[in-house]
Each structure stands twice: as C-alpha cells, then as structure tokens.
Write a protein that holds these residues in place. Sequence first.
Motif, PDB file in Angstrom:
ATOM      1  N   LYS A  76      12.109 -19.495   1.346  1.00 45.93           N
ATOM      2  CA  LYS A  76      11.117 -20.394   0.761  1.00 45.93           C
ATOM      3  C   LYS A  76       9.772 -19.677   0.586  1.00 45.93           C
ATOM      4  O   LYS A  76       9.132 -19.773  -0.465  1.00 45.93           O
ATOM      5  CB  LYS A  76      10.955 -21.624   1.654  1.00 45.93           C
ATOM      6  CG  LYS A  76      10.072 -22.688   1.087  1.00 45.93           C
ATOM      7  CD  LYS A  76      10.044 -23.897   2.010  1.00 45.93           C
ATOM      8  CE  LYS A  76       9.098 -24.959   1.471  1.00 45.93           C
ATOM      9  NZ  LYS A  76       9.028 -26.131   2.335  1.00 45.93           N
ATOM     10  N   LYS A  77       9.374 -18.929   1.628  1.00 46.61           N
ATOM     11  CA  LYS A  77       8.100 -18.207   1.558  1.00 46.61           C
ATOM     12  C   LYS A  77       8.155 -17.055   0.557  1.00 46.61           C
ATOM     13  O   LYS A  77       7.219 -16.827  -0.202  1.00 46.61           O
ATOM     14  CB  LYS A  77       7.718 -17.668   2.939  1.00 46.61           C
ATOM     15  CG  LYS A  77       7.261 -18.742   3.889  1.00 46.61           C
ATOM     16  CD  LYS A  77       6.883 -18.157   5.231  1.00 46.61           C
ATOM     17  CE  LYS A  77       6.445 -19.260   6.186  1.00 46.61           C
ATOM     18  NZ  LYS A  77       6.073 -18.740   7.510  1.00 46.61           N
ATOM     19  N   THR A  78       9.252 -16.321   0.560  1.00 43.85           N
ATOM     20  CA  THR A  78       9.342 -15.146  -0.322  1.00 43.85           C
ATOM     21  C   THR A  78       9.529 -15.536  -1.784  1.00 43.85           C
ATOM     22  O   THR A  78       9.180 -14.755  -2.672  1.00 43.85           O
ATOM     23  CB  THR A  78      10.479 -14.205   0.106  1.00 43.85           C
ATOM     24  OG1 THR A  78      11.718 -14.922   0.136  1.00 43.85           O
ATOM     25  CG2 THR A  78      10.200 -13.599   1.468  1.00 43.85           C
ATOM     26  N   SER A  79      10.041 -16.720  -2.033  1.00 46.31           N
ATOM     27  CA  SER A  79      10.218 -17.137  -3.432  1.00 46.31           C
ATOM     28  C   SER A  79       8.869 -17.363  -4.115  1.00 46.31           C
ATOM     29  O   SER A  79       8.774 -17.333  -5.344  1.00 46.31           O
ATOM     30  CB  SER A  79      11.076 -18.399  -3.510  1.00 46.31           C
ATOM     31  OG  SER A  79      10.376 -19.497  -2.960  1.00 46.31           O
ATOM     32  N   LYS A  80       7.837 -17.585  -3.333  1.00 49.72           N
ATOM     33  CA  LYS A  80       6.501 -17.821  -3.873  1.00 49.72           C
ATOM     34  C   LYS A  80       5.725 -16.528  -4.146  1.00 49.72           C
ATOM     35  O   LYS A  80       4.658 -16.558  -4.737  1.00 49.72           O
ATOM     36  CB  LYS A  80       5.703 -18.695  -2.914  1.00 49.72           C
ATOM     37  CG  LYS A  80       6.290 -20.077  -2.734  1.00 49.72           C
ATOM     38  CD  LYS A  80       5.524 -20.861  -1.695  1.00 49.72           C
ATOM     39  CE  LYS A  80       6.201 -22.205  -1.438  1.00 49.72           C
ATOM     40  NZ  LYS A  80       5.549 -22.943  -0.366  1.00 49.72           N
ATOM     41  N   LEU A  81       6.272 -15.411  -3.687  1.00 42.82           N
ATOM     42  CA  LEU A  81       5.578 -14.131  -3.870  1.00 42.82           C
ATOM     43  C   LEU A  81       5.622 -13.701  -5.333  1.00 42.82           C
ATOM     44  O   LEU A  81       6.619 -13.880  -6.019  1.00 42.82           O
ATOM     45  CB  LEU A  81       6.216 -13.045  -3.006  1.00 42.82           C
ATOM     46  CG  LEU A  81       6.083 -13.212  -1.497  1.00 42.82           C
ATOM     47  CD1 LEU A  81       6.872 -12.136  -0.777  1.00 42.82           C
ATOM     48  CD2 LEU A  81       4.623 -13.150  -1.080  1.00 42.82           C
ATOM     49  N   VAL A  82       4.514 -13.120  -5.787  1.00 44.41           N
ATOM     50  CA  VAL A  82       4.426 -12.617  -7.157  1.00 44.41           C
ATOM     51  C   VAL A  82       4.058 -11.141  -7.077  1.00 44.41           C
ATOM     52  O   VAL A  82       3.068 -10.766  -6.454  1.00 44.41           O
ATOM     53  CB  VAL A  82       3.359 -13.386  -7.967  1.00 44.41           C
ATOM     54  CG1 VAL A  82       3.241 -12.810  -9.364  1.00 44.41           C
ATOM     55  CG2 VAL A  82       3.689 -14.860  -8.007  1.00 44.41           C
ATOM     56  N   PHE A  83       4.884 -10.290  -7.707  1.00 45.58           N
ATOM     57  CA  PHE A  83       4.625  -8.852  -7.726  1.00 45.58           C
ATOM     58  C   PHE A  83       4.256  -8.433  -9.134  1.00 45.58           C
ATOM     59  O   PHE A  83       4.916  -8.824 -10.096  1.00 45.58           O
ATOM     60  CB  PHE A  83       5.869  -8.068  -7.277  1.00 45.58           C
ATOM     61  CG  PHE A  83       6.234  -8.306  -5.841  1.00 45.58           C
ATOM     62  CD1 PHE A  83       5.565  -7.659  -4.828  1.00 45.58           C
ATOM     63  CD2 PHE A  83       7.262  -9.191  -5.500  1.00 45.58           C
ATOM     64  CE1 PHE A  83       5.901  -7.875  -3.500  1.00 45.58           C
ATOM     65  CE2 PHE A  83       7.605  -9.409  -4.180  1.00 45.58           C
ATOM     66  CZ  PHE A  83       6.920  -8.759  -3.174  1.00 45.58           C
ATOM     67  N   GLU A  84       3.208  -7.632  -9.239  1.00 43.57           N
ATOM     68  CA  GLU A  84       2.813  -7.114 -10.541  1.00 43.57           C
ATOM     69  C   GLU A  84       3.692  -5.935 -10.939  1.00 43.57           C
ATOM     70  O   GLU A  84       3.937  -5.707 -12.111  1.00 43.57           O
ATOM     71  CB  GLU A  84       1.348  -6.702 -10.511  1.00 43.57           C
ATOM     72  CG  GLU A  84       0.411  -7.878 -10.340  1.00 43.57           C
ATOM     73  CD  GLU A  84      -1.040  -7.470 -10.260  1.00 43.57           C
ATOM     74  OE1 GLU A  84      -1.370  -6.310 -10.570  1.00 43.57           O
ATOM     75  OE2 GLU A  84      -1.862  -8.316  -9.867  1.00 43.57           O
ATOM     76  N   GLU A  85       4.171  -5.194  -9.945  1.00 41.92           N
ATOM     77  CA  GLU A  85       5.020  -4.039 -10.205  1.00 41.92           C
ATOM     78  C   GLU A  85       6.475  -4.422  -9.949  1.00 41.92           C
ATOM     79  O   GLU A  85       6.769  -5.377  -9.245  1.00 41.92           O
ATOM     80  CB  GLU A  85       4.657  -2.862  -9.288  1.00 41.92           C
ATOM     81  CG  GLU A  85       3.253  -2.344  -9.463  1.00 41.92           C
ATOM     82  CD  GLU A  85       2.224  -3.113  -8.639  1.00 41.92           C
ATOM     83  OE1 GLU A  85       2.616  -3.960  -7.821  1.00 41.92           O
ATOM     84  OE2 GLU A  85       1.022  -2.876  -8.830  1.00 41.92           O
ATOM     85  N   SER A  86       7.371  -3.618 -10.513  1.00 43.73           N
ATOM     86  CA  SER A  86       8.793  -3.861 -10.277  1.00 43.73           C
ATOM     87  C   SER A  86       9.164  -3.445  -8.856  1.00 43.73           C
ATOM     88  O   SER A  86       8.417  -2.720  -8.192  1.00 43.73           O
ATOM     89  CB  SER A  86       9.632  -3.059 -11.278  1.00 43.73           C
ATOM     90  OG  SER A  86       9.533  -1.676 -10.978  1.00 43.73           O
ATOM     91  N   ILE A  87      10.305  -3.883  -8.406  1.00 45.00           N
ATOM     92  CA  ILE A  87      10.793  -3.508  -7.075  1.00 45.00           C
ATOM     93  C   ILE A  87      10.905  -1.994  -6.973  1.00 45.00           C
ATOM     94  O   ILE A  87      10.534  -1.407  -5.955  1.00 45.00           O
ATOM     95  CB  ILE A  87      12.148  -4.190  -6.783  1.00 45.00           C
ATOM     96  CG1 ILE A  87      11.935  -5.699  -6.643  1.00 45.00           C
ATOM     97  CG2 ILE A  87      12.805  -3.604  -5.544  1.00 45.00           C
ATOM     98  CD1 ILE A  87      13.192  -6.500  -6.463  1.00 45.00           C
ATOM     99  N   GLU A  88      11.395  -1.354  -8.023  1.00 41.64           N
ATOM    100  CA  GLU A  88      11.546   0.098  -8.024  1.00 41.64           C
ATOM    101  C   GLU A  88      10.198   0.803  -7.831  1.00 41.64           C
ATOM    102  O   GLU A  88      10.082   1.769  -7.092  1.00 41.64           O
ATOM    103  CB  GLU A  88      12.211   0.575  -9.320  1.00 41.64           C
ATOM    104  CG  GLU A  88      13.683   0.201  -9.449  1.00 41.64           C
ATOM    105  CD  GLU A  88      13.904  -1.252  -9.868  1.00 41.64           C
ATOM    106  OE1 GLU A  88      12.941  -1.903 -10.338  1.00 41.64           O
ATOM    107  OE2 GLU A  88      15.026  -1.733  -9.681  1.00 41.64           O
ATOM    108  N   GLU A  89       9.161   0.298  -8.516  1.00 38.54           N
ATOM    109  CA  GLU A  89       7.822   0.890  -8.381  1.00 38.54           C
ATOM    110  C   GLU A  89       7.278   0.717  -6.967  1.00 38.54           C
ATOM    111  O   GLU A  89       6.691   1.625  -6.392  1.00 38.54           O
ATOM    112  CB  GLU A  89       6.861   0.269  -9.398  1.00 38.54           C
ATOM    113  CG  GLU A  89       7.131   0.673 -10.834  1.00 38.54           C
ATOM    114  CD  GLU A  89       6.275  -0.102 -11.826  1.00 38.54           C
ATOM    115  OE1 GLU A  89       5.765   0.536 -12.763  1.00 38.54           O
ATOM    116  OE2 GLU A  89       6.122  -1.326 -11.658  1.00 38.54           O
ATOM    117  N   ASN A  90       7.499  -0.471  -6.418  1.00 41.07           N
ATOM    118  CA  ASN A  90       7.038  -0.711  -5.031  1.00 41.07           C
ATOM    119  C   ASN A  90       7.777   0.166  -4.045  1.00 41.07           C
ATOM    120  O   ASN A  90       7.169   0.704  -3.111  1.00 41.07           O
ATOM    121  CB  ASN A  90       7.218  -2.195  -4.663  1.00 41.07           C
ATOM    122  CG  ASN A  90       6.167  -3.077  -5.323  1.00 41.07           C
ATOM    123  OD1 ASN A  90       5.003  -2.701  -5.394  1.00 41.07           O
ATOM    124  ND2 ASN A  90       6.583  -4.227  -5.798  1.00 41.07           N
TER     125      ASN A  90
END
Length: 96
Positions: A76-90
């Motif tokens: 529930k908490k992680t579904s609200k996260l917004v990343f500007e970069e892709s998972i690969e970039e992170n």
Amino acid sequence: MTLDRRKLELVNAIVSIEDNEVLTYLEKAFLKSKKLKKDIPESLAKLTGEIEKSIDLEKLKKEQGVKPLDMKAFKKKTSKLVFEESIEENLAFLKK
C-alpha cells in the motif's frame, strides 16, 4: 626484507644512538606500544562478548525484536511512490 633483518637493523640503529633524549623517547614509545599490544586482546573481548557455537534463529529474532513484514501495508505504501527515473537508472545509481 625479512623480520629478522628488520630487527637487526633496528637494534643497530638503537646501539648507534648517542643522544640520551632520543633513547628516552624511544624507550617510552616502546613501552607504550607494548602496553597497547597487551590491551588489544582484552579490548576485543569486551567488544565481541561471548560467541555462541550455533545460531538459533528464533532466539535471535526474539532478542532483536524482529517483526515480520506486513506485505499488505508495504504494498500500500510503495504503490504511492513516484519515481522520476526508471528502475534500471535507480539501480545503476546504487551501484556507483
């Protein structure tokens, strides 16, 4: 250079010293290093404590207060996260 050779050179250097102050300084440094060397095992024993021969995971969990992860709350908490970069970039950033 071997250990014996280093010792011999150090002894020869000490024998050649003519200055009493230098000898006093070396003597104090030697005695201090001897004391430190003696104190190291005792200090390490204090840090490590008693080492058990085996590990009981349940006992360890209780001692450290480990609580299971509530996956519903986590998702529930992680579904609200917004990343500007892709998972690969992170991930690439983390590997630096």
